[in-house]
Design a protein around this motif. Sequence first.
Motif, PDB file in Angstrom:
ATOM      1  N   VAL A   1     -39.722   8.039  -0.284  1.00 57.10           N
ATOM      2  CA  VAL A   1     -40.035   6.877   0.546  1.00 57.10           C
ATOM      3  C   VAL A   1     -38.978   5.794   0.369  1.00 57.10           C
ATOM      4  CG1 VAL A   1     -41.700   4.990   0.792  1.00 57.10           C
ATOM      5  CG2 VAL A   1     -42.485   7.336   0.742  1.00 57.10           C
TER       6      VAL A   1
ATOM      7  N   ARG B   1     -36.128   6.782   2.375  1.00 55.21           N
ATOM      8  CA  ARG B   1     -36.411   6.540   3.793  1.00 55.21           C
ATOM      9  C   ARG B   1     -36.270   5.063   4.143  1.00 55.21           C
ATOM     10  NH1 ARG B   1     -35.871   8.328   8.706  1.00 55.21           N
ATOM     11  NH2 ARG B   1     -37.323   7.318  10.090  1.00 55.21           N
ATOM     12  N   SER B   2     -36.628   4.194   3.209  1.00 55.03           N
ATOM     13  CA  SER B   2     -36.506   2.762   3.505  1.00 55.03           C
ATOM     14  C   SER B   2     -35.042   2.339   3.624  1.00 55.03           C
ATOM     15  CB  SER B   2     -37.218   1.924   2.440  1.00 55.03           C
ATOM     16  OG  SER B   2     -36.537   1.984   1.215  1.00 55.03           O
TER      17      SER B   2
ATOM     18  N   GLY C   1     -33.798   4.194   7.073  1.00 53.75           N
ATOM     19  CA  GLY C   1     -34.506   3.922   8.325  1.00 53.75           C
ATOM     20  C   GLY C   1     -33.644   3.189   9.327  1.00 53.75           C
TER      21      GLY C   1
ATOM     22  N   ASP D   1     -39.287   1.199  10.701  1.00 55.59           N
ATOM     23  CA  ASP D   1     -39.230   2.335   9.772  1.00 55.59           C
ATOM     24  C   ASP D   1     -39.205   1.842   8.331  1.00 55.59           C
ATOM     25  OD1 ASP D   1     -39.175   4.279  11.762  1.00 55.59           O
ATOM     26  OD2 ASP D   1     -36.996   4.108  11.970  1.00 55.59           O
ATOM     27  N   ARG D   2     -38.479   0.782   8.091  1.00 54.17           N
ATOM     28  CA  ARG D   2     -38.402   0.235   6.734  1.00 54.17           C
ATOM     29  C   ARG D   2     -39.720  -0.397   6.303  1.00 54.17           C
ATOM     30  NH1 ARG D   2     -32.798  -1.053   8.568  1.00 54.17           N
ATOM     31  NH2 ARG D   2     -31.534   0.390   7.350  1.00 54.17           N
TER      32      ARG D   2
ATOM     33  N   ALA E   1     -42.026   2.368   5.459  1.00 57.08           N
ATOM     34  CA  ALA E   1     -41.673   2.965   4.170  1.00 57.08           C
ATOM     35  C   ALA E   1     -42.138   2.095   3.012  1.00 57.08           C
ATOM     36  CB  ALA E   1     -40.161   3.199   4.093  1.00 57.08           C
TER      37      ALA E   1
END
Length: 113
Positions: free
Chosen positions: A24, A27-28, A31, A36-37, A40
């Motif tokens: 995660v 992903r942050s 993103g 998206d951030r 995450a």
Amino acid sequence: MMAGHPAAMFGVAIVALFVAMLLVIARSYAGPTLYDRVLAVNSFGTLTVLLIGLLGFLVGRPDFLDIALLYALINFVGTIAVLKFVRHRHLGAAKPIRDIAIKNVAPWWEDEQ
């Protein structure tokens, strides 16, 4: 049936949560959009709540669940605050309805003229 030690099972769950937290975090950073951030970071908070609950059960401290619930509430309110700030560019109170009505809309009795 395979009967293992409960601590080993919770240890594996904690390791799996750490792996999910690392994914995660990646992903942050990766993103492409702000949403998206934010998602995450919210997911990271949810995984943290699960981790606190697991650790509390593992060490025999049920009061950790209270801490986990408090953290979940803070995570939710923080996410809503960030999304409100992104949308409106401020966190203050909205303008009073009277001010909006005076500036944008004439009263119903003046429309007939």
